[in-house]
Design a protein around this motif. Sequence first.
Motif, PDB file in Angstrom:
ATOM      1  N   ARG A  83      42.534  61.985  26.180  1.00 13.46           N
ATOM      2  CA  ARG A  83      42.994  62.175  27.563  1.00 13.46           C
ATOM      3  C   ARG A  83      44.489  61.913  27.682  1.00 13.46           C
ATOM      4  N   GLN A  84      44.995  60.929  26.926  1.00 13.66           N
ATOM      5  CA  GLN A  84      46.408  60.554  27.026  1.00 13.66           C
ATOM      6  C   GLN A  84      47.347  61.627  26.481  1.00 13.66           C
ATOM      7  N   ASP A  85      46.808  62.603  25.764  1.00  8.97           N
ATOM      8  CA  ASP A  85      47.657  63.654  25.190  1.00  8.97           C
ATOM      9  C   ASP A  85      48.051  64.707  26.225  1.00  8.97           C
ATOM     10  N   PHE A  86      47.392  64.731  27.367  1.00 11.84           N
ATOM     11  CA  PHE A  86      47.676  65.736  28.388  1.00 11.84           C
ATOM     12  C   PHE A  86      48.747  65.211  29.349  1.00 11.84           C
ATOM     13  N   HIS A  87      49.729  66.059  29.622  1.00 11.29           N
ATOM     14  CA  HIS A  87      50.893  65.654  30.422  1.00 11.29           C
ATOM     15  C   HIS A  87      50.495  65.260  31.844  1.00 11.29           C
ATOM     16  N   ILE A  88      51.119  64.187  32.322  1.00 11.17           N
ATOM     17  CA  ILE A  88      50.972  63.755  33.713  1.00 11.17           C
ATOM     18  C   ILE A  88      52.365  63.690  34.325  1.00 11.17           C
ATOM     19  N   GLY A  89      52.552  64.332  35.453  1.00  9.15           N
ATOM     20  CA  GLY A  89      53.862  64.390  36.099  1.00  9.15           C
ATOM     21  C   GLY A  89      54.328  63.043  36.608  1.00  9.15           C
ATOM     22  N   ILE A 100      49.971  81.294  15.599  1.00 10.89           N
ATOM     23  CA  ILE A 100      48.782  80.451  15.606  1.00 10.89           C
ATOM     24  C   ILE A 100      48.923  79.474  16.766  1.00 10.89           C
ATOM     25  N   ARG A 101      47.896  79.395  17.600  1.00 15.73           N
ATOM     26  CA  ARG A 101      48.001  78.560  18.805  1.00 15.73           C
ATOM     27  C   ARG A 101      46.767  77.680  18.975  1.00 15.73           C
ATOM     28  N   LEU A 102      47.032  76.417  19.288  1.00 19.53           N
ATOM     29  CA  LEU A 102      45.976  75.489  19.703  1.00 19.53           C
ATOM     30  C   LEU A 102      45.976  75.444  21.221  1.00 19.53           C
ATOM     31  N   GLU A 103      44.798  75.654  21.814  1.00 16.02           N
ATOM     32  CA  GLU A 103      44.651  75.535  23.258  1.00 16.02           C
ATOM     33  C   GLU A 103      43.597  74.473  23.543  1.00 16.02           C
ATOM     34  N   ALA A 104      43.897  73.583  24.470  1.00 15.01           N
ATOM     35  CA  ALA A 104      42.962  72.501  24.789  1.00 15.01           C
ATOM     36  C   ALA A 104      42.900  72.317  26.298  1.00 15.01           C
ATOM     37  N   SER A 105      41.741  71.926  26.768  1.00 13.21           N
ATOM     38  CA  SER A 105      41.562  71.661  28.190  1.00 13.21           C
ATOM     39  C   SER A 105      40.830  70.336  28.363  1.00 13.21           C
ATOM     40  N   TRP A 106      41.209  69.614  29.383  1.00 13.13           N
ATOM     41  CA  TRP A 106      40.533  68.363  29.745  1.00 13.13           C
ATOM     42  C   TRP A 106      39.988  68.508  31.159  1.00 13.13           C
ATOM     43  N   ASN A 107      38.737  68.071  31.339  1.00 11.99           N
ATOM     44  CA  ASN A 107      38.126  68.115  32.660  1.00 11.99           C
ATOM     45  C   ASN A 107      37.490  66.774  32.959  1.00 11.99           C
ATOM     46  N   LYS A 108      37.670  66.330  34.194  1.00 16.40           N
ATOM     47  CA  LYS A 108      37.037  65.079  34.611  1.00 16.40           C
ATOM     48  C   LYS A 108      35.521  65.255  34.560  1.00 16.40           C
ATOM     49  N   PRO A 156      33.679  58.575  31.235  1.00 16.54           N
ATOM     50  CA  PRO A 156      34.896  58.113  31.946  1.00 16.54           C
ATOM     51  C   PRO A 156      36.178  58.703  31.346  1.00 16.54           C
ATOM     52  N   LEU A 157      36.101  59.143  30.100  1.00 19.17           N
ATOM     53  CA  LEU A 157      37.277  59.727  29.454  1.00 19.17           C
ATOM     54  C   LEU A 157      37.375  61.228  29.683  1.00 19.17           C
ATOM     55  N   GLY A 158      36.368  61.814  30.295  1.00 15.38           N
ATOM     56  CA  GLY A 158      36.385  63.238  30.548  1.00 15.38           C
ATOM     57  C   GLY A 158      35.932  64.048  29.346  1.00 15.38           C
TER      58      GLY A 158
END
Length: 665
Positions: free
Chosen positions: A60-66, A115-123, A128-130
Motif C-alpha cells: 500500500r505504501q508504494d502508491f503515491h499520496i498527495g 515493458i510496463r508494470l501496471e498495479a492498482s490498489w483498492n480499499k 485492512p491493507l487493501g
Amino acid sequence: MKISKLKIKGYKSFGFTEVSLSLENKLTAFIGLNSAGKTTALEALKKLFGASLADRELTRQDFHIGKNENPETINERNLSIEVRIDFSEEEQDAVPHFFSEMVVDDEGKDPYLRIRLEASWNKSTLSPLGEIEVKTYFINVAEGEEDTDENKKIFPNHYRNLIQVLYVPAIRRPGEQLKYASGSILYRVLRKIKWDDEFKEEFDTKIAEVNDQFKRLPIFNTVQTSITNFWQKFHKDERYKDSSLEFGGSDFDSILKKLEISFSPTGTHKAFGVDDLGEGYRSLFYLTLVCSLLDIEEKLIENDDEEVIGQTSPLLTILAIEEPENHIAPQLLGRVTTILKTIAEKENSQVVMSSHTPSIVKRVEPESILHFRITQEYYTEVNKILLPKKTEEAYKYIKEAVQNYPEVYFARLVVIGEGDSEEVIFNRLMNVMDVDFDDNIITFAPLGHRFVNHIWKLLSTLNIPYITLLDLDTERDGGGWGRIKYALKQLLEIGINRDGLLSTTTGVLSDEVLNEMHTWELKGSINNLHAWINRLKEFDVFYSSPLDLDFLMLTHYPDFYKSAIPKGGGPQIPDKEENYEGFIKKLNTAIQATLKSENATAETYSEEEKELMIWYNYHFLGRGKPTTHIQTLASMPDKEIKNNIPPVFSEIFEKISIILKNSEV
C-alpha cells in the motif's frame, strides 16, 4: 540491450503525472538532495525486473499520496513503471527472444521494446491493507501512440531470467550475499556451474568418510552417548529419540550453504571473515562480488559451453547501486567510479547509481547525470543536465566548470562569482550576517567570467535559484559599459523579456544601440551607468563597483588591509608633502597597473580611491588575493565588518533571505 528510458507514474514520491527518465548512456547517475526520489527510481527497476517475488512485491505504501490528501479517504490508486529497451548492432543475439514484441516509431527506424508494470490498489473491507493487483505487459505500439488493452500482451514469467536487476542497497551486507541462498550473489554465481553427478557422489562419499573417522574417536562416543541419554530423559516421543552428532552438512548442497571467504594476512594470527572487516572494506567487497558475478556471466555467454554451464545467464543485468561512496575513503572513490564504468561497458550489463556527494558526481560525465528534486507539492521532479551544443565554444568550458564545482547540483541557492576572492569573502560575511552557507545549502561557484548564460540556463532547468556577482571593471578594457552590455546580452540569451530588461525613458533599446553600448563614454554618464546597475539587480545580477570585489573590500576597510602586511613590508609610498613628484609617479604607476593600461587616468575615481590603488597594486597584483583576504578578515571583529559592510552585500543577503524563504519545502 540497454534500458534507454524509464517512466514512472504514481509510485511513491512520483506523482500522478508520468515522469520520464532518459538513460542515454550505459552508466547513469541519479543525483540530488536526500529524499528527492533517487532510491525510489532505483527500486522501480527492481519492482519490474527483480529476481525474486520479494523484490517485485508491492505494498500500500508504494502508491503515491498527495501532499494534502487524507489516506483514510482514498479508495483506489494506480501506478505504472515502464521501460524502453533498445538494441545495438553488437547485441543482436538478444533480438530473437523479443522479436515478435518489438515496435518501431517509423519506417527505417530501429526497433525497440516497451515493458510496463501496471498495479492498482483498492480499499477492501476484508483486508485492512487493501487489495493489490499487479500485471506486467509488453506494450505493442510505439511511444506516443494510444495504447489499449488490445495492444498489451502479458510478460511471460520465463522471460524474467533474461532481464534482471541486481540491487545494491545503501547499507551493504556482503555476508548475506556470500550465502548459498536464493537471491544471493553467490547463489547466482554457483548456479551457473553444471555440477557433474559423479563429482557430487564422490564428494558426498568423502564427507561421509570424514564423519565416520570423527565418530570412531573414543571421546566422541562418550559425548554422543551422554547427549543421547539426557535427550531421551527429557522426552518420550518415539519420532526424535535418537540424536547424531556430526559435521553440519553431510551432502554437497549442505556444504555449499556453508561456504565462507577469509582474508589474510591480517596482522594477527588468524584469518578474517567478511564480518571482521571494517565498513569501508565490506562495502568494497560487496562491489567485488557484483563485479565477479557480471564478469563470470559475460565469460559464460562468450564460451557458451553446455558442459559447464548449469543455468542460462541474463541477457541484461542492470546494476542498481545506491550511494557507492558509502563508508569508502575519498581517495578510493575514483577507483570505484572507474570500476563501475568498466562494468557499464560490458555487453551484458548496465549501471544506474544514486549519489549525493560531489566526489562521485565530478567523475561522471554531465550528460550521464539526472538531477532529482522534491517540489513544494512533495513529488519528484527529474531533469537532465543542460549543456551547450558540442559544436559551441561554450560546451567545453561549461562541462569543465560543472565537473569542477559539482556542489551546484545539491544547492538550494547558488552564488555565482568571478574568482576565488568571492568565496573567501562570502563565507566570512555570511557568518557575520548570521546566514550559514552549510545550513542553508548555499554554494558559491566562480563561474561568472565567461558564458554565464549557460550556467543560468543549467540552474534554471534544475530549478535551483541563483544570484550573480560580477566585476564592473570601470575604466579597464571592456569594463564599465562593456560589463553592463555583457550582462544584458547574457540575460537576453536565457529568454528574459527585452521590453522589461531594455526599457528606457525614451523607449526600448534596439539591438543596434545595445551592440554599441560598450563604446559609450563614461565621463558624464556615471549616473546613467548606475541606473542600469540598479536595473540588473531586478534580475539578481549585482556588481562589485566601481572596480572589482578586491577593490570594494579595500575601500570599505582600508585600515585593516593596510595593517595586513608583514613586518617591514608594504608598498614604499613617497611622502606627498616632502616628495610630491615621487608620490605622483608612484600613484600613476599604481593607477596604470590597477586599470591595466598605460593610458589609464582613473578620471571617474575619487582622489581617495586613486590613492588606494597603490595598496590594491601591492595586495592584489603582487600577492595572492585569497591569502590577503583570509589574513585581513581574520583580524576584523564582526562588529567592524557589519558596520561598514558594502551596500551591495546587504542587498545580496536580503535577496538570499527572500529566495530561501520562497524555496522552503
